[in-house]
Write a protein that holds these residues in place. Structure first.
Motif, PDB file in Angstrom:
ATOM      1  N   LEU A  98       0.830  -1.204   0.000  1.00  0.00           N
ATOM      2  CA  LEU A  98       0.000   0.000   0.000  1.00  0.00           C
ATOM      3  C   LEU A  98       0.864   1.253   0.000  1.00  0.00           C
ATOM      4  O   LEU A  98       1.726   1.438   0.866  1.00  0.00           O
ATOM      5  N   LYS A  99       0.595   2.125  -0.954  1.00  0.00           N
ATOM      6  CA  LYS A  99       1.234   3.440  -0.964  1.00  0.00           C
ATOM      7  C   LYS A  99       0.597   4.282   0.129  1.00  0.00           C
ATOM      8  O   LYS A  99      -0.629   4.278   0.298  1.00  0.00           O
ATOM      9  N   PRO A 100       1.395   5.019   0.938  1.00  0.00           N
ATOM     10  CA  PRO A 100       0.810   5.850   1.999  1.00  0.00           C
ATOM     11  C   PRO A 100      -0.289   6.759   1.457  1.00  0.00           C
ATOM     12  O   PRO A 100      -0.160   7.338   0.375  1.00  0.00           O
ATOM     13  N   PHE A 101      -1.351   6.869   2.238  1.00  0.00           N
ATOM     14  CA  PHE A 101      -2.532   7.632   1.853  1.00  0.00           C
ATOM     15  C   PHE A 101      -2.716   8.762   2.855  1.00  0.00           C
ATOM     16  O   PHE A 101      -2.593   8.544   4.063  1.00  0.00           O
ATOM     17  N   GLU A 102      -3.013   9.965   2.366  1.00  0.00           N
ATOM     18  CA  GLU A 102      -2.984  11.150   3.235  1.00  0.00           C
ATOM     19  C   GLU A 102      -3.940  11.063   4.422  1.00  0.00           C
ATOM     20  O   GLU A 102      -3.699  11.674   5.466  1.00  0.00           O
ATOM     21  N   HIS A 103      -5.027  10.307   4.292  1.00  0.00           N
ATOM     22  CA  HIS A 103      -6.003  10.244   5.386  1.00  0.00           C
ATOM     23  C   HIS A 103      -5.727   9.113   6.376  1.00  0.00           C
ATOM     24  O   HIS A 103      -6.482   8.924   7.323  1.00  0.00           O
ATOM     25  N   ASP A 104      -4.657   8.365   6.154  1.00  0.00           N
ATOM     26  CA  ASP A 104      -4.298   7.288   7.078  1.00  0.00           C
ATOM     27  C   ASP A 104      -3.410   7.814   8.198  1.00  0.00           C
ATOM     28  O   ASP A 104      -2.732   8.831   8.054  1.00  0.00           O
ATOM     29  N   ASN A 105      -3.397   7.060   9.303  1.00  0.00           N
ATOM     30  CA  ASN A 105      -2.434   7.335  10.360  1.00  0.00           C
ATOM     31  C   ASN A 105      -1.065   6.834   9.893  1.00  0.00           C
ATOM     32  O   ASN A 105      -0.907   6.323   8.785  1.00  0.00           O
TER      33      ASN A 105
END
Length: 214
Positions: A98-105
């Motif tokens: 998974l590529k980091p997603f802005e709304h994730d912790n």
């Protein structure tokens, strides 16, 4: 491996299959201690989640991403009766990049639920997955998110090869997020799953899921 060799190398306290999974991961991520999530109550004791654990590694290959690996689709613990089976339990473990997603912790937890939900389906239905299988996520792959990634394709993990454990063969099947349009086309043309796989790999060799992909 003979029963005598098995007894000599392992004790009843050993997580034989777990150790076999760890070996290629230690080679892939030397000196990295993964974050690990385990359910509060073991499935055999009445817990809801079939997988005994999910590890999360941080990879910098291709682009920074998280690499999730499951423990529980294969035979994890000492079991003389399972020695030299053709396949270790279901014969696979799942991975997810998974590529980091802005709304994730900092460490996203929603893929844990996704992987456990897939496990619930496998354990309750008796159906397993193989390369180029696919399924809908019944909505956005990350709940309550505006994303076109609403289904998954199963492929062999690009960096983790099939292993032979004392309990049998284990493949590492990676789930890859695909768009609604891609899934709809697959439903109409199931023979094109491998073609989609090669198309996705052209610009994304590690098949990292990007929730912003259109």
């Amino acid at each position: 491996m003979t029963l005598e060799e098995y007894k000599k190398e392992f004790s009843e306290d050993d997580a034989v299959g777990w150790l076999a999974i760890d070996k290629p991961l230690e080679a892939l991520y030397p000196n990295q201690e993964p974050k690990h999530f385990a359910p509060p109550l073991h499935y055999m004791l009445g817990g809801e989640d079939p997988l005994d654990g999910i590890s999360i590694y941080e990879s910098k290959k291709q682009t920074d991403h998280f690499h999730f690996v499951t423990y529980g689709f294969s035979e994890l613990y000492y079991n003389e009766e399972k020695l030299d089976s053709e396949f270790s339990k279901w014969g696979f473990e799942l991975t997810f990049r998974l590529k980091p997603f802005e709304h994730d912790n900092e460490t996203p937890a929603w893929p844990i639920a996704l992987l456990q939900n897939i496990a619930k389906y496998v354990f309750s239905s008796g159906n397993w997955f193989e390369e180029f299988h696919y399924m809908p996520a019944n909505g956005p792959i990350r709940l309550d998110t505006e994303t076109e990634i609403t289904a998954i394709l199963f492929v062999n993990d690009p960096e983790l090869e099939k292993i032979q454990t004392p309990h049998g063969e284990v493949s590492f099947l990676q789930i890859v997020g695909i768009t609604t349009a891609e899934y709809d086309f697959l439903k109409e043309n199931p023979e094109t799953a491998e073609e989609l796989y090669h198309k996705l790999k052209e610009n994304n060799p590690l098949l990292i899921t990007d929730l912003t992909r259109k």
